[in-house]
Design a protein around this motif. Sequence first.
Motif, PDB file in Angstrom:
ATOM      1  N   GLN A  81       0.833  -1.222   0.000  1.00  0.00           N
ATOM      2  CA  GLN A  81       0.000   0.000   0.000  1.00  0.00           C
ATOM      3  C   GLN A  81       0.863   1.266   0.000  1.00  0.00           C
ATOM      4  O   GLN A  81       0.376   2.347   0.259  1.00  0.00           O
ATOM      5  N   PHE A  82       2.133   1.119  -0.293  1.00  0.00           N
ATOM      6  CA  PHE A  82       3.029   2.247  -0.555  1.00  0.00           C
ATOM      7  C   PHE A  82       3.202   3.187   0.651  1.00  0.00           C
ATOM      8  O   PHE A  82       2.623   4.271   0.727  1.00  0.00           O
ATOM      9  N   ARG A  83       4.042   2.724   1.573  1.00  0.00           N
ATOM     10  CA  ARG A  83       4.217   3.456   2.835  1.00  0.00           C
ATOM     11  C   ARG A  83       4.777   4.872   2.646  1.00  0.00           C
ATOM     12  O   ARG A  83       4.302   5.818   3.270  1.00  0.00           O
ATOM     13  N   ALA A  84       5.806   5.007   1.819  1.00  0.00           N
ATOM     14  CA  ALA A  84       6.436   6.332   1.687  1.00  0.00           C
ATOM     15  C   ALA A  84       5.480   7.310   1.007  1.00  0.00           C
ATOM     16  O   ALA A  84       5.412   8.492   1.368  1.00  0.00           O
ATOM     17  N   GLU A 136       8.113  10.662  -2.756  1.00  0.00           N
ATOM     18  CA  GLU A 136       8.287   9.242  -2.440  1.00  0.00           C
ATOM     19  C   GLU A 136       9.525   8.694  -3.130  1.00  0.00           C
ATOM     20  O   GLU A 136       9.702   8.871  -4.341  1.00  0.00           O
ATOM     21  N   ILE A 137      10.406   8.048  -2.360  1.00  0.00           N
ATOM     22  CA  ILE A 137      11.489   7.276  -2.965  1.00  0.00           C
ATOM     23  C   ILE A 137      11.263   5.872  -2.439  1.00  0.00           C
ATOM     24  O   ILE A 137      11.789   5.497  -1.391  1.00  0.00           O
ATOM     25  N   GLY A 138      10.435   5.126  -3.110  1.00  0.00           N
ATOM     26  CA  GLY A 138      10.057   3.814  -2.618  1.00  0.00           C
ATOM     27  C   GLY A 138       9.536   2.971  -3.761  1.00  0.00           C
ATOM     28  O   GLY A 138      10.026   3.072  -4.887  1.00  0.00           O
ATOM     29  N   THR A 196       9.606  -9.215 -15.599  1.00  0.00           N
ATOM     30  CA  THR A 196       8.427  -9.901 -15.031  1.00  0.00           C
ATOM     31  C   THR A 196       7.216  -8.982 -14.915  1.00  0.00           C
ATOM     32  O   THR A 196       6.089  -9.453 -14.756  1.00  0.00           O
ATOM     33  N   ARG A 197       7.433  -7.664 -14.954  1.00  0.00           N
ATOM     34  CA  ARG A 197       6.381  -6.658 -14.771  1.00  0.00           C
ATOM     35  C   ARG A 197       5.757  -6.696 -13.373  1.00  0.00           C
ATOM     36  O   ARG A 197       4.688  -6.123 -13.147  1.00  0.00           O
ATOM     37  N   GLU A 198       6.417  -7.376 -12.453  1.00  0.00           N
ATOM     38  CA  GLU A 198       5.953  -7.362 -11.063  1.00  0.00           C
ATOM     39  C   GLU A 198       6.403  -6.056 -10.409  1.00  0.00           C
ATOM     40  O   GLU A 198       7.444  -5.508 -10.765  1.00  0.00           O
ATOM     41  N   ASN A 199       5.635  -5.586  -9.424  1.00  0.00           N
ATOM     42  CA  ASN A 199       6.081  -4.432  -8.639  1.00  0.00           C
ATOM     43  C   ASN A 199       7.396  -4.766  -7.948  1.00  0.00           C
ATOM     44  O   ASN A 199       7.574  -5.884  -7.470  1.00  0.00           O
ATOM     45  N   ARG A 200       8.307  -3.775  -7.922  1.00  0.00           N
ATOM     46  CA  ARG A 200       9.559  -3.995  -7.181  1.00  0.00           C
ATOM     47  C   ARG A 200       9.421  -3.290  -5.836  1.00  0.00           C
ATOM     48  O   ARG A 200       8.999  -2.132  -5.790  1.00  0.00           O
ATOM     49  N   TYR A 201       9.793  -3.975  -4.769  1.00  0.00           N
ATOM     50  CA  TYR A 201       9.748  -3.346  -3.444  1.00  0.00           C
ATOM     51  C   TYR A 201      11.175  -3.174  -2.948  1.00  0.00           C
ATOM     52  O   TYR A 201      11.803  -4.127  -2.505  1.00  0.00           O
ATOM     53  N   PRO A 202      11.714  -1.951  -3.051  1.00  0.00           N
ATOM     54  CA  PRO A 202      13.108  -1.731  -2.643  1.00  0.00           C
ATOM     55  C   PRO A 202      13.254  -1.887  -1.128  1.00  0.00           C
ATOM     56  O   PRO A 202      12.259  -1.815  -0.398  1.00  0.00           O
TER      57      PRO A 202
END
Length: 460
Positions: free
Chosen positions: A361-364, A381-383, A393-399
């Motif tokens: 849910q995108f914390r930053a 946001e830097i996230g 893969t087109r999947e979301n990347r979670y740094p």
Amino acid sequence: MELPFAEPYRIKMVESIRCSTREEREQWIKEAGYNLFNLRSDQVFIDLLTDSGTGAMSDKQWSEMMLGDESYAGASSYYKLKAAIKDLLGFDHFLPTHQGRAAENVLFSVLVKEGNVVPGNSHFDTTKGHIEFRKAEAIDCTIDEAFDTTIDHPFKGNLDLGKLEDVLKKYPREQVPLIIVTITCNSSGGQPVSLANIKGVRQLADKYNVPVIFDSARFAENAYFIKTREAGQQDRSIREIVAEMFSYADGMTMSSKKDAIVNIGGFIALRDPELFRQASVFNIMFEGFLTYGGLAGRDLNAIAQGLYEGTEFDYLKSRINQVAMLGRKMTDFGVPVQMPYGGHAIFVNANEVLSHIPKEQFRAQTLAVELYIEAGVRGVEIGAIMADRDPVTRENRYPELELLRLAIPRRTYTNDHMNYVAVAMGNVYERRLQIKTGFAIEEEAPILRHFTVKLSRIWE
Ligand code: F0G
């Protein structure tokens, strides 16, 4: 008593800004699809979206604007900037571009091919975008300490020379067109790279015969940190350190909107005349003729003057101290921020502040929206939204890091503004557990999606 340090300038012209009500801001941010890039600037009270192109030019820069030579070819403004680049940075060849990413576009058009890998320290998003756009891969070789926001390492922008050598060993020379060293390293929190580390990169580059290009947007701030943090550098001038830093590079891309303190502009500088010749072709195609490159002559003059002002010690000291002051005030309120404080920005650790919200849910981004609603302060946001999807893969990347960046424009806001921002962030921090949910993506672009993404609020 020892006299305190104060800004080495005074203010001659001011610009009005207006604070709005909370109700107005709630409405505006909803209309903006919860994307702070979609706000109108007059809906923002203190704008910390970026330190790029948002600084205040000096009286001398403005007078240089009046002296701009607008000749299509061979303008004196071009030669003025060429001389400043040679004098301060040591490069013989340079190409003006309209901003930093344009410099990347031109240079990578020559160097980066499909299937290549480009090692570096946490590549900036446009840099990575230009690499991935060419179906090449950016490999992050930043030291592990950079990913723990609590470790107080003096040079968190450093490359891990072991990781870098692994890449250079693994891939054949033809597949590694360049190494990128980002000074200071924006994506790891405005953190500097030490002179010793830069030298280490140079040695590996020589061993494997790969050129080193500096992404130099904040090179002067990097030099300030070297002077104040690296053993044996204290007695050298900023300009001596800058000259040594660049002596280890084969070339550089520059966003002049940062450390050259102008509102628009960039350039490429190179040592190799052959690479310069090849890049020139793309510069003419994408940017403009070689002596203006997408800029007006007056802009070239302002950049030349700005390079000198941006490398003055007293200016850098007041700038870096102002950013640190904001960091200290927020730390005093208990807000978890990236340590040590960055050169151009304070980075709030949203993973810690909003650990109770799922990362999907995108914390930053959630924190950025809350700070805006609280006080009209715009950060970025830097996230996970900025990290984009995996190109394959087109999947979301979670740094590893979810950061809210509060970037401080140069010579623009006062310390009272910083105090206001710190209190606003402190208030959000105090009510963090009342923030129950984040956001979902409604619409997004295939690349660099954070600029235009539209979000919707997730309700409990
Ligand atoms: N490299 C770095 C390290 C940057 O921070 C930026 C821009 C660029 C390249 C691209 O330069 O904007 O002139 O095209 N950073 C801005 C920021 C946008 O907000 O950090 P540009």
